[in-house]
Design a protein around this motif. Structure first.
Motif, PDB file in Angstrom:
ATOM      1  N   ALA A 240       0.833  -1.205   0.000  1.00 12.60           N
ATOM      2  CA  ALA A 240       0.000   0.000   0.000  1.00 12.60           C
ATOM      3  C   ALA A 240       0.868   1.256   0.000  1.00 12.60           C
ATOM      4  O   ALA A 240       0.590   2.222  -0.719  1.00 12.60           O
ATOM      5  N   LEU A 241       1.939   1.219   0.788  1.00 14.54           N
ATOM      6  CA  LEU A 241       2.832   2.386   0.843  1.00 14.54           C
ATOM      7  C   LEU A 241       3.452   2.663  -0.528  1.00 14.54           C
ATOM      8  O   LEU A 241       3.521   3.819  -0.971  1.00 14.54           O
ATOM      9  N   LYS A 242       3.899   1.607  -1.220  1.00 14.66           N
ATOM     10  CA  LYS A 242       4.500   1.789  -2.549  1.00 14.66           C
ATOM     11  C   LYS A 242       3.502   2.487  -3.482  1.00 14.66           C
ATOM     12  O   LYS A 242       3.871   3.357  -4.263  1.00 14.66           O
ATOM     13  N   LEU A 243       2.244   2.073  -3.400  1.00 13.87           N
ATOM     14  CA  LEU A 243       1.246   2.640  -4.304  1.00 13.87           C
ATOM     15  C   LEU A 243       0.946   4.105  -3.977  1.00 13.87           C
ATOM     16  O   LEU A 243       0.777   4.933  -4.871  1.00 13.87           O
ATOM     17  N   LYS A 244       0.905   4.427  -2.683  1.00 15.19           N
ATOM     18  CA  LYS A 244       0.716   5.833  -2.290  1.00 15.19           C
ATOM     19  C   LYS A 244       1.884   6.666  -2.791  1.00 15.19           C
ATOM     20  O   LYS A 244       1.709   7.716  -3.407  1.00 15.19           O
ATOM     21  N   GLU A 245       3.096   6.192  -2.483  1.00 20.21           N
ATOM     22  CA  GLU A 245       4.300   6.966  -2.807  1.00 20.21           C
ATOM     23  C   GLU A 245       4.447   7.176  -4.303  1.00 20.21           C
ATOM     24  O   GLU A 245       4.795   8.262  -4.758  1.00 20.21           O
ATOM     25  N   LEU A 246       4.226   6.124  -5.070  1.00 28.08           N
ATOM     26  CA  LEU A 246       4.587   6.160  -6.490  1.00 28.08           C
ATOM     27  C   LEU A 246       3.448   6.584  -7.388  1.00 28.08           C
ATOM     28  O   LEU A 246       3.665   7.213  -8.416  1.00 28.08           O
ATOM     29  N   ALA A 247       2.223   6.186  -7.038  1.00 26.43           N
ATOM     30  CA  ALA A 247       1.107   6.404  -7.964  1.00 26.43           C
ATOM     31  C   ALA A 247       0.061   7.359  -7.382  1.00 26.43           C
ATOM     32  O   ALA A 247      -0.928   7.661  -8.052  1.00 26.43           O
ATOM     33  N   TYR A 248       0.283   7.833  -6.159  1.00 21.65           N
ATOM     34  CA  TYR A 248      -0.624   8.798  -5.514  1.00 21.65           C
ATOM     35  C   TYR A 248      -2.056   8.269  -5.462  1.00 21.65           C
ATOM     36  O   TYR A 248      -3.012   9.027  -5.638  1.00 21.65           O
ATOM     37  N   ILE A 249      -2.174   6.986  -5.236  1.00 23.30           N
ATOM     38  CA  ILE A 249      -3.500   6.366  -5.135  1.00 23.30           C
ATOM     39  C   ILE A 249      -3.740   6.036  -3.670  1.00 23.30           C
ATOM     40  O   ILE A 249      -2.832   5.547  -2.985  1.00 23.30           O
ATOM     41  N   HIS A 250      -4.948   6.285  -3.216  1.00 24.19           N
ATOM     42  CA  HIS A 250      -5.262   5.899  -1.852  1.00 24.19           C
ATOM     43  C   HIS A 250      -5.161   4.382  -1.725  1.00 24.19           C
ATOM     44  O   HIS A 250      -5.779   3.639  -2.483  1.00 24.19           O
ATOM     45  N   ALA A 251      -4.376   3.942  -0.779  1.00 22.80           N
ATOM     46  CA  ALA A 251      -4.150   2.512  -0.628  1.00 22.80           C
ATOM     47  C   ALA A 251      -3.988   2.212   0.852  1.00 22.80           C
ATOM     48  O   ALA A 251      -3.450   3.028   1.607  1.00 22.80           O
ATOM     49  N   GLU A 252      -4.479   1.070   1.254  1.00 23.76           N
ATOM     50  CA  GLU A 252      -4.372   0.712   2.664  1.00 23.76           C
ATOM     51  C   GLU A 252      -4.123  -0.779   2.799  1.00 23.76           C
ATOM     52  O   GLU A 252      -4.720  -1.582   2.071  1.00 23.76           O
ATOM     53  N   GLY A 253      -3.253  -1.136   3.702  1.00 23.54           N
ATOM     54  CA  GLY A 253      -2.978  -2.544   3.992  1.00 23.54           C
ATOM     55  C   GLY A 253      -3.650  -2.945   5.290  1.00 23.54           C
ATOM     56  O   GLY A 253      -3.603  -2.199   6.268  1.00 23.54           O
ATOM     57  N   PHE A 254      -4.272  -4.090   5.304  1.00 21.41           N
ATOM     58  CA  PHE A 254      -4.947  -4.582   6.502  1.00 21.41           C
ATOM     59  C   PHE A 254      -4.457  -5.977   6.853  1.00 21.41           C
ATOM     60  O   PHE A 254      -4.063  -6.743   5.974  1.00 21.41           O
ATOM     61  N   ALA A 255      -4.575  -6.311   8.136  1.00 14.72           N
ATOM     62  CA  ALA A 255      -4.427  -7.703   8.548  1.00 14.72           C
ATOM     63  C   ALA A 255      -5.709  -8.415   8.133  1.00 14.72           C
ATOM     64  O   ALA A 255      -6.816  -7.961   8.463  1.00 14.72           O
ATOM     65  N   ALA A 256      -5.569  -9.524   7.423  1.00 14.85           N
ATOM     66  CA  ALA A 256      -6.751 -10.197   6.872  1.00 14.85           C
ATOM     67  C   ALA A 256      -7.748 -10.575   7.965  1.00 14.85           C
ATOM     68  O   ALA A 256      -8.961 -10.519   7.758  1.00 14.85           O
ATOM     69  N   GLY A 257      -7.249 -10.931   9.138  1.00 14.26           N
ATOM     70  CA  GLY A 257      -8.137 -11.313  10.233  1.00 14.26           C
ATOM     71  C   GLY A 257      -8.976 -10.145  10.738  1.00 14.26           C
ATOM     72  O   GLY A 257      -9.995 -10.335  11.409  1.00 14.26           O
ATOM     73  N   GLU A 258      -8.555  -8.936  10.428  1.00 12.81           N
ATOM     74  CA  GLU A 258      -9.252  -7.736  10.882  1.00 12.81           C
ATOM     75  C   GLU A 258     -10.425  -7.381   9.969  1.00 12.81           C
ATOM     76  O   GLU A 258     -11.294  -6.590  10.341  1.00 12.81           O
ATOM     77  N   LEU A 259     -10.452  -8.009   8.808  1.00 11.98           N
ATOM     78  CA  LEU A 259     -11.442  -7.687   7.782  1.00 11.98           C
ATOM     79  C   LEU A 259     -12.856  -7.602   8.360  1.00 11.98           C
ATOM     80  O   LEU A 259     -13.562  -6.610   8.192  1.00 11.98           O
ATOM     81  N   LYS A 260     -13.236  -8.660   9.072  1.00 14.73           N
ATOM     82  CA  LYS A 260     -14.602  -8.738   9.587  1.00 14.73           C
ATOM     83  C   LYS A 260     -14.855  -7.742  10.708  1.00 14.73           C
ATOM     84  O   LYS A 260     -15.995  -7.503  11.078  1.00 14.73           O
ATOM     85  N   HIS A 261     -13.799  -7.158  11.247  1.00 12.63           N
ATOM     86  CA  HIS A 261     -13.958  -6.195  12.336  1.00 12.63           C
ATOM     87  C   HIS A 261     -14.052  -4.764  11.814  1.00 12.63           C
ATOM     88  O   HIS A 261     -13.941  -3.820  12.604  1.00 12.63           O
ATOM     89  N   GLY A 262     -14.191  -4.595  10.545  1.00  9.64           N
ATOM     90  CA  GLY A 262     -14.325  -3.220  10.030  1.00  9.64           C
ATOM     91  C   GLY A 262     -14.127  -3.066   8.539  1.00  9.64           C
ATOM     92  O   GLY A 262     -15.051  -2.708   7.811  1.00  9.64           O
ATOM     93  N   PRO A 263     -12.911  -3.354   8.055  1.00 11.11           N
ATOM     94  CA  PRO A 263     -12.607  -3.011   6.656  1.00 11.11           C
ATOM     95  C   PRO A 263     -13.536  -3.644   5.620  1.00 11.11           C
ATOM     96  O   PRO A 263     -13.671  -3.098   4.518  1.00 11.11           O
ATOM     97  N   ILE A 264     -14.201  -4.737   5.957  1.00  8.95           N
ATOM     98  CA  ILE A 264     -15.066  -5.364   4.954  1.00  8.95           C
ATOM     99  C   ILE A 264     -16.185  -4.411   4.517  1.00  8.95           C
ATOM    100  O   ILE A 264     -16.719  -4.532   3.409  1.00  8.95           O
ATOM    101  N   ALA A 265     -16.480  -3.411   5.360  1.00  7.28           N
ATOM    102  CA  ALA A 265     -17.485  -2.410   4.993  1.00  7.28           C
ATOM    103  C   ALA A 265     -17.045  -1.604   3.767  1.00  7.28           C
ATOM    104  O   ALA A 265     -17.874  -1.001   3.081  1.00  7.28           O
ATOM    105  N   LEU A 266     -15.757  -1.586   3.500  1.00  5.36           N
ATOM    106  CA  LEU A 266     -15.251  -0.833   2.345  1.00  5.36           C
ATOM    107  C   LEU A 266     -15.476  -1.559   1.022  1.00  5.36           C
ATOM    108  O   LEU A 266     -15.319  -0.969  -0.051  1.00  5.36           O
ATOM    109  N   ILE A 267     -15.775  -2.845   1.098  1.00  4.21           N
ATOM    110  CA  ILE A 267     -15.849  -3.635  -0.134  1.00  4.21           C
ATOM    111  C   ILE A 267     -17.155  -3.350  -0.871  1.00  4.21           C
ATOM    112  O   ILE A 267     -18.247  -3.524  -0.331  1.00  4.21           O
ATOM    113  N   GLU A 268     -17.003  -2.877  -2.095  1.00  2.00           N
ATOM    114  CA  GLU A 268     -18.169  -2.674  -2.959  1.00  2.00           C
ATOM    115  C   GLU A 268     -17.793  -3.189  -4.339  1.00  2.00           C
ATOM    116  O   GLU A 268     -16.613  -3.435  -4.607  1.00  2.00           O
ATOM    117  N   PRO A 269     -18.759  -3.375  -5.205  1.00  2.00           N
ATOM    118  CA  PRO A 269     -18.437  -3.959  -6.499  1.00  2.00           C
ATOM    119  C   PRO A 269     -17.313  -3.201  -7.218  1.00  2.00           C
ATOM    120  O   PRO A 269     -17.325  -1.972  -7.287  1.00  2.00           O
TER     121      PRO A 269
END
Ligand code: BG6
Length: 369
Positions: A240-269
């Motif tokens: 995610a950091l490489k993508l922010k630094e190089l391509a100026y795209i919003h990017a975030e890295g998560f622990a996969a186990g944390e998905l169900k505790h929040g980040p899964i809300a970000l998933i849309e088609p």
């Protein structure tokens, strides 16, 4: 100087087999035992260490996070990883039996230097893992273990990251052998596997054409997510950091186990998600858990870009793209799985017509606090 490559970044990504091989060089004797005389820290002091604190910034901090998994596993010494600028301004619990390991490519990052100075004031032993001979951080540390990645010119770090992981693994294996805590495999065995990593990185690099194509057709992406687990978690954050630094795209890295505790809300088609899949041979069933995560996000419409080991067919039904890496033992996998993420960021940046080597607002080495 770019050896025929268009950018330093591309050259440095392709230099990575050498960065790892050169960092391993000269650190074992004829029997394959680690010999770190260069450390110049009393062996008894090293045996007496009760805690390790790794301090670093940016990519170097992610190398430290990877190292934590390995060093704790091999040495049974508790390891904390802290951003250098946070460490310095709280009240860390440090004493003479704490080993503070700084990681820095340049050896000049002011935040990291201040953390090392603070650690020394508190009486800790300090070791620097550094790529730049004679720079300030190793000069001010009790000991230094140099990474031999060669000069890194591109602002975004790539080959130094792999060399930092390699050097911190050498340190961890050395401490484990001093303390007799081999936990399953001895240091020589892991070192032998590490010696094979450069050729495996070559294999990954040789298979990057598809990643380049993916980067080009994803050039309009507004957000990309990265999921990983265990050592794949810091790799996700580094991707995610490489993508922010190089391509100026919003990017975030998560622990996969944390998905169900929040980040899964970000998933849309259509949401692109890179997933770093642990080896099917990983302990604790982590592989299957991450495959379930891929299934969950795919069911919610995510575009899944899956980095998985050669021969892992379980991922195929849920992957829009599968990017293959050779088999390694779980702790060594980051040295391979991060490579496609670096290559992806490089090509996405190029596809957008950006300056790959000199991203906006960034400096190679930040010498102010
Ligand atoms: C940042 C660089 O400013 O500093 C990153 O842009 C780097 O690429 C970080 O990871 C830490 O630098 P160093 O030299 O201490 O490893």
């Amino acid at each position: 100087e770019k050896s025929g490559y268009d950018t330093f970044m591309e050259k440095e990504i392709n230099d990575q087999p050498h960065a790892v091989a050169d960092t391993l060089l000269g650190r074992t004797d004829a029997e394959g035992n680690l010999t770190l005389d260069e450390l110049h820290i009393d062996v008894e002091e090293l045996r007496a260490v009760t805690k390790i604190v790794i301090v670093a910034c940016g990519t170097a901090a992610y190398a430290g996070m990877v190292a934590k998994y390995a060093i704790e596993h091999w040495t049974r010494i508790p390891v904390e990883v802290e951003l250098a600028h946070e460490f310095r301004y709280r009240d860390p619990v440090i004493d003479e039996r704490t080993l503070v390991v700084s990681i820095s490519q340049s050896g000049e990052t002011m935040d990291t230097l201040m953390a090392v100075r603070h650690a020394k004031e508190l009486g800790a032993r300090t070791v620097s893992i550094c790529n730049t001979h004679g720079s300030t951080i190793p000069r001010e540390s009790d000991a230094v273990l140099y990474t031999h990645a060669g000069p890194e010119i591109a602002v975004a770090s790539t080959k130094a990251f792999l060399a930092q992981i390699t050097a911190s693994y050498i340190l961890g294996l050395y401490l484990a052998s001093l303390r007799g805590t081999s936990y399953g495999r001895d240091a020589a065995e892991v070192m032998a596997e590490l010696q094979g990593i450069p050729a495996q990185i070559e294999t990954v690099l040789a298979g990057m054409d598809r990643v380049k194509e993916i980067a080009y057709y994803m050039a309009d992406s507004r957000s990309v997510l990265f999921l990983g687990r265990h050592v794949g978690y810091p790799v996700a954050m580094e991707g995610a950091l490489k993508l922010k630094e190089l391509a100026y795209i919003h990017a975030e890295g998560f622990a996969a186990g944390e998905l169900k505790h929040g980040p899964i809300a970000l998933i849309e088609p259509g949401q692109p998600v890179f997933v770093i899949v642990p080896s099917p041979g990983s302990e604790h069933g982590l592989h299957d858990k991450v495959v379930s995560n891929i299934q969950e996000i795919r069911a919610r419409g995510a575009r899944t870009l899956v980095i998985a080991e050669e021969g892992d067919e379980d991922v195929v039904p849920f992957a829009d793209e599968v990017i293959r890496v050779p088999h390694t033992s779980p702790l060594l996998a980051p040295l391979l799985t991060v490579v496609p993420l670096q290559v992806f960021a490089l090509h996405l940046s190029t596809a957008k017509g950006l300056d790959v080597d000199q991203p906006r607002n960034l400096a190679k080495s930040v010498t102010v606090e």
